[in-house]
Scaffold this motif. Sequence first.
Motif, PDB file in Angstrom:
ATOM      1  N   ALA A  64       0.852  -1.202   0.000  1.00 53.57           N
ATOM      2  CA  ALA A  64       0.000   0.000   0.000  1.00 53.57           C
ATOM      3  C   ALA A  64       0.885   1.249   0.000  1.00 53.57           C
ATOM      4  CB  ALA A  64      -0.908  -0.018   1.225  1.00 53.57           C
ATOM      5  N   TYR A  65       1.991   1.187   0.734  1.00 50.47           N
ATOM      6  CA  TYR A  65       2.939   2.326   0.802  1.00 50.47           C
ATOM      7  C   TYR A  65       3.439   2.688  -0.603  1.00 50.47           C
ATOM      8  CZ  TYR A  65       7.472   4.562   2.111  1.00 50.47           C
ATOM      9  OH  TYR A  65       8.558   5.400   2.253  1.00 50.47           O
ATOM     10  N   GLU A  66       3.823   1.666  -1.378  1.00 48.89           N
ATOM     11  CA  GLU A  66       4.311   1.952  -2.742  1.00 48.89           C
ATOM     12  C   GLU A  66       3.200   2.547  -3.607  1.00 48.89           C
ATOM     13  OE1 GLU A  66       7.808  -1.408  -3.259  1.00 48.89           O
ATOM     14  OE2 GLU A  66       5.712  -2.041  -3.337  1.00 48.89           O
ATOM     15  N   SER A  67       1.972   2.045  -3.440  1.00 50.83           N
ATOM     16  CA  SER A  67       0.853   2.597  -4.220  1.00 50.83           C
ATOM     17  C   SER A  67       0.570   4.047  -3.815  1.00 50.83           C
ATOM     18  CB  SER A  67      -0.418   1.765  -4.020  1.00 50.83           C
ATOM     19  OG  SER A  67      -0.265   0.506  -4.619  1.00 50.83           O
ATOM     20  N   VAL A  68       0.701   4.341  -2.517  1.00 52.07           N
ATOM     21  CA  VAL A  68       0.507   5.724  -2.068  1.00 52.07           C
ATOM     22  C   VAL A  68       1.562   6.627  -2.728  1.00 52.07           C
ATOM     23  CG1 VAL A  68       0.614   7.273  -0.063  1.00 52.07           C
ATOM     24  CG2 VAL A  68      -0.560   5.078   0.126  1.00 52.07           C
ATOM     25  N   LEU A  69       2.810   6.166  -2.733  1.00 50.52           N
ATOM     26  CA  LEU A  69       3.873   6.985  -3.343  1.00 50.52           C
ATOM     27  C   LEU A  69       3.652   7.133  -4.846  1.00 50.52           C
ATOM     28  CD1 LEU A  69       7.158   5.908  -1.494  1.00 50.52           C
ATOM     29  CD2 LEU A  69       5.426   7.576  -0.842  1.00 50.52           C
ATOM     30  N   ASP A  70       3.202   6.055  -5.514  1.00 49.79           N
ATOM     31  CA  ASP A  70       2.905   6.164  -6.956  1.00 49.79           C
ATOM     32  C   ASP A  70       1.835   7.226  -7.191  1.00 49.79           C
ATOM     33  OD1 ASP A  70       4.718   4.179  -7.473  1.00 49.79           O
ATOM     34  OD2 ASP A  70       3.238   2.581  -7.781  1.00 49.79           O
ATOM     35  N   THR A  71       0.805   7.210  -6.334  1.00 51.37           N
ATOM     36  CA  THR A  71      -0.279   8.194  -6.463  1.00 51.37           C
ATOM     37  C   THR A  71       0.270   9.610  -6.279  1.00 51.37           C
ATOM     38  OG1 THR A  71      -1.894   6.606  -5.634  1.00 51.37           O
ATOM     39  CG2 THR A  71      -2.502   8.935  -5.477  1.00 51.37           C
ATOM     40  N   LEU A  72       1.092   9.795  -5.254  1.00 55.02           N
ATOM     41  CA  LEU A  72       1.637  11.136  -4.991  1.00 55.02           C
ATOM     42  C   LEU A  72       2.583  11.579  -6.111  1.00 55.02           C
ATOM     43  CD1 LEU A  72       2.310  10.807  -1.137  1.00 55.02           C
ATOM     44  CD2 LEU A  72       0.548  12.200  -2.220  1.00 55.02           C
ATOM     45  N   ASN A  73       3.356  10.615  -6.637  1.00 58.29           N
ATOM     46  CA  ASN A  73       4.302  10.962  -7.710  1.00 58.29           C
ATOM     47  C   ASN A  73       3.589  11.339  -9.005  1.00 58.29           C
ATOM     48  OD1 ASN A  73       6.839  10.800  -6.486  1.00 58.29           O
ATOM     49  ND2 ASN A  73       6.883   8.561  -6.656  1.00 58.29           N
ATOM     50  N   SER A  74       2.347  10.873  -9.181  1.00 60.58           N
ATOM     51  CA  SER A  74       1.673  11.204 -10.450  1.00 60.58           C
ATOM     52  C   SER A  74       0.663  12.352 -10.323  1.00 60.58           C
ATOM     53  CB  SER A  74       1.037   9.951 -11.066  1.00 60.58           C
ATOM     54  OG  SER A  74       0.428   9.171 -10.084  1.00 60.58           O
ATOM     55  N   LEU A  75       0.719  13.080  -9.203  1.00 61.35           N
ATOM     56  CA  LEU A  75      -0.183  14.234  -9.057  1.00 61.35           C
ATOM     57  C   LEU A  75       0.168  15.321 -10.074  1.00 61.35           C
ATOM     58  CD1 LEU A  75      -0.069  14.694  -5.160  1.00 61.35           C
ATOM     59  CD2 LEU A  75      -2.063  13.963  -6.497  1.00 61.35           C
ATOM     60  N   PRO A  76      -0.829  16.038 -10.568  1.00 59.84           N
ATOM     61  CA  PRO A  76      -0.494  17.184 -11.433  1.00 59.84           C
ATOM     62  C   PRO A  76       0.227  18.264 -10.619  1.00 59.84           C
ATOM     63  CG  PRO A  76      -2.892  16.968 -11.145  1.00 59.84           C
ATOM     64  CD  PRO A  76      -2.271  15.831 -10.400  1.00 59.84           C
ATOM     65  N   PRO A  77       1.236  18.926 -11.203  1.00 61.63           N
ATOM     66  CA  PRO A  77       1.957  19.970 -10.452  1.00 61.63           C
ATOM     67  C   PRO A  77       1.030  21.101 -10.023  1.00 61.63           C
ATOM     68  CG  PRO A  77       2.768  19.779 -12.742  1.00 61.63           C
ATOM     69  CD  PRO A  77       1.681  18.777 -12.580  1.00 61.63           C
ATOM     70  N   ARG A  78       1.380  21.741  -8.894  1.00 65.10           N
ATOM     71  CA  ARG A  78       0.555  22.877  -8.425  1.00 65.10           C
ATOM     72  C   ARG A  78       1.454  24.080  -8.154  1.00 65.10           C
ATOM     73  NH1 ARG A  78      -3.546  20.408  -3.863  1.00 65.10           N
ATOM     74  NH2 ARG A  78      -4.077  18.548  -5.048  1.00 65.10           N
ATOM     75  N   LYS A  79       0.985  25.245  -8.538  1.00 68.71           N
ATOM     76  CA  LYS A  79       1.760  26.473  -8.254  1.00 68.71           C
ATOM     77  C   LYS A  79       1.351  26.980  -6.877  1.00 68.71           C
ATOM     78  CE  LYS A  79       2.900  27.775 -12.890  1.00 68.71           C
ATOM     79  NZ  LYS A  79       2.439  28.234 -14.160  1.00 68.71           N
ATOM     80  N   GLY A  80       1.965  26.404  -5.855  1.00 66.82           N
ATOM     81  CA  GLY A  80       1.592  26.734  -4.475  1.00 66.82           C
ATOM     82  C   GLY A  80       2.698  27.492  -3.757  1.00 66.82           C
ATOM     83  N   PHE A 114      14.699  25.323  -5.276  1.00 67.42           N
ATOM     84  CA  PHE A 114      14.239  24.191  -6.099  1.00 67.42           C
ATOM     85  C   PHE A 114      13.948  24.699  -7.501  1.00 67.42           C
ATOM     86  CE2 PHE A 114      12.796  23.657  -1.722  1.00 67.42           C
ATOM     87  CZ  PHE A 114      13.397  22.451  -1.394  1.00 67.42           C
ATOM     88  N   THR A 115      14.078  23.841  -8.504  1.00 68.51           N
ATOM     89  CA  THR A 115      13.636  24.250  -9.835  1.00 68.51           C
ATOM     90  C   THR A 115      12.124  24.476  -9.759  1.00 68.51           C
ATOM     91  OG1 THR A 115      13.165  21.985 -10.540  1.00 68.51           O
ATOM     92  CG2 THR A 115      15.414  22.824 -10.962  1.00 68.51           C
ATOM     93  N   SER A 116      11.597  25.248 -10.691  1.00 71.12           N
ATOM     94  CA  SER A 116      10.159  25.553 -10.656  1.00 71.12           C
ATOM     95  C   SER A 116       9.337  24.274 -10.811  1.00 71.12           C
ATOM     96  CB  SER A 116       9.814  26.546 -11.764  1.00 71.12           C
ATOM     97  OG  SER A 116      10.556  27.723 -11.551  1.00 71.12           O
ATOM     98  N   GLU A 117       9.816  23.348 -11.635  1.00 72.56           N
ATOM     99  CA  GLU A 117       9.085  22.082 -11.843  1.00 72.56           C
ATOM    100  C   GLU A 117       9.040  21.290 -10.532  1.00 72.56           C
ATOM    101  OE1 GLU A 117      11.686  23.124 -13.748  1.00 72.56           O
ATOM    102  OE2 GLU A 117      10.407  23.847 -15.383  1.00 72.56           O
ATOM    103  N   ASN A 118      10.193  21.191  -9.878  1.00 75.26           N
ATOM    104  CA  ASN A 118      10.224  20.407  -8.635  1.00 75.26           C
ATOM    105  C   ASN A 118       9.413  21.077  -7.517  1.00 75.26           C
ATOM    106  OD1 ASN A 118      11.670  18.289  -9.645  1.00 75.26           O
ATOM    107  ND2 ASN A 118      13.673  19.065  -8.983  1.00 75.26           N
ATOM    108  N   ALA A 119       9.476  22.405  -7.442  1.00 73.24           N
ATOM    109  CA  ALA A 119       8.704  23.109  -6.405  1.00 73.24           C
ATOM    110  C   ALA A 119       7.212  22.824  -6.589  1.00 73.24           C
ATOM    111  CB  ALA A 119       8.982  24.607  -6.483  1.00 73.24           C
ATOM    112  N   GLN A 120       6.759  22.771  -7.828  1.00 70.42           N
ATOM    113  CA  GLN A 120       5.321  22.514  -8.073  1.00 70.42           C
ATOM    114  C   GLN A 120       4.942  21.080  -7.690  1.00 70.42           C
ATOM    115  OE1 GLN A 120       3.687  24.114 -11.908  1.00 70.42           O
ATOM    116  NE2 GLN A 120       5.791  24.823 -12.153  1.00 70.42           N
ATOM    117  N   LYS A 121       5.876  20.154  -7.884  1.00 70.32           N
ATOM    118  CA  LYS A 121       5.583  18.768  -7.467  1.00 70.32           C
ATOM    119  C   LYS A 121       5.539  18.671  -5.944  1.00 70.32           C
ATOM    120  CE  LYS A 121       7.653  16.434 -11.404  1.00 70.32           C
ATOM    121  NZ  LYS A 121       8.633  15.457 -11.843  1.00 70.32           N
TER     122      LYS A 121
END
Length: 355
Positions: free
Chosen positions: A91-107, A129-136
């Motif tokens: 379940a832990y790996e599935s949670v991380l997969d879900t989090l890794n595939s979230l759309p980036p957010r400008k937060g 952080f790069t802008s891409e990584n900050a959004q992730k």
Amino acid sequence: MFRYIGNKTKLLPALMETIATLVPPRSTVADIMAGTGSVSVALRRENYRVIASDVMTYSRHHLVTQLLFSAPPAFEGLVGRLPAYDAGKTAYESVLDTLNSLPPRKGYFYREFSPDGTPANGCPPRKYFTSENAQKIDAVRETLNDWIAAGLITEGEESVLKHTLIMAVNEVASISGTYGYFLSAFGGSALEPFTLKPVSFLPDANTDHVVLQGFAEELAPSITADLCYIDPPYMKRQYAANYHILETVARGDFPEAIGKSGLRDWWDQHSLFCTRTRIRASFDKVISRMHCPQFLISYSEDGLLSIEELAELLSGYGEVTYRTVGYRRFRSNNSSKTRELNEYLIILTKNRGNG
Ligand SMILES: C[S@@+](CC[C@H](N)C(=O)[O-])C[C@H]1O[C@@H](n2cnc3c(N)ncnc32)[C@H](O)[C@@H]1O
């Protein structure tokens, strides 16, 4: 673990050897300035019972993950809701997969800590952080906050995910060692895409430990142990300032980012062990208040107190011995030369009547 000022990974063999001469396995050992948890984990491996604490929130997440689990948690509240659920994975790996595939957010991280952001205080963009990584990172942080608010994850599961997130943030941060400031240009691992990776868990069943968060001076009266290991800061540099971004990740909040470097207000976590005028009173509170007959203290030749001053201070409570446990290469900020620096291990056996 990760680069952390004063991390004791290299000193572990000497430290564990000394601890073994003081208390047998299954004794209770307190590690009250536990940082990354490297010493607490070594104590767990050697079959001690550990009471681990630190004033920083990120440290609590590291300690909970490494001391209280022997396998990834079940994430029962999330399974069934995960878009990336895979029955062939934990379940832990599935949670991380879900989090890794979230759309980036400008937060918040994008705004305050990336080159395309516009910091709220009007300072020039910061480049942690790069802008891409900050959004992730924003997407993961905000999703974790939603899960916590909806009661979908337990406190232990939150710690495991925050620990995993901090490890991933450290991989892509554009800094030289601490978060005091960012580098002027991105390079190397800072350019790699941010990805949460599963951390490993110690498989042994020895999880009967206690994790606390707070100032050692204040926690001391509530701690009863056979031995207390103290690994205080030895310089004026405050951990709360140097690791402000990790604290923000750990808390999941959105503090005002102050000045050019974007520090959070860290005054509530400033350490009196970093102040020459207050360090003695703090040692006194810890040693006199704790229910513990023996203390083992790490200190550096470069510390605010000399070894003679510290030994004299401690001798007010009982018998003091110390040994030099080796040295590490040290490079000061304003010198390109390295030199050798002694580390001390000081043993205090409290007099009867001293608590
Ligand atoms: C030298 S580091 C410990 C490193 C740790 N042994 C490791 O291997 O990662 C000192 C730690 O003490 C914590 N600290 C400083 N003052 C404190 C206090 N008064 N009470 C509790 N923790 C404190 C800091 O947050 C920091 O994590």
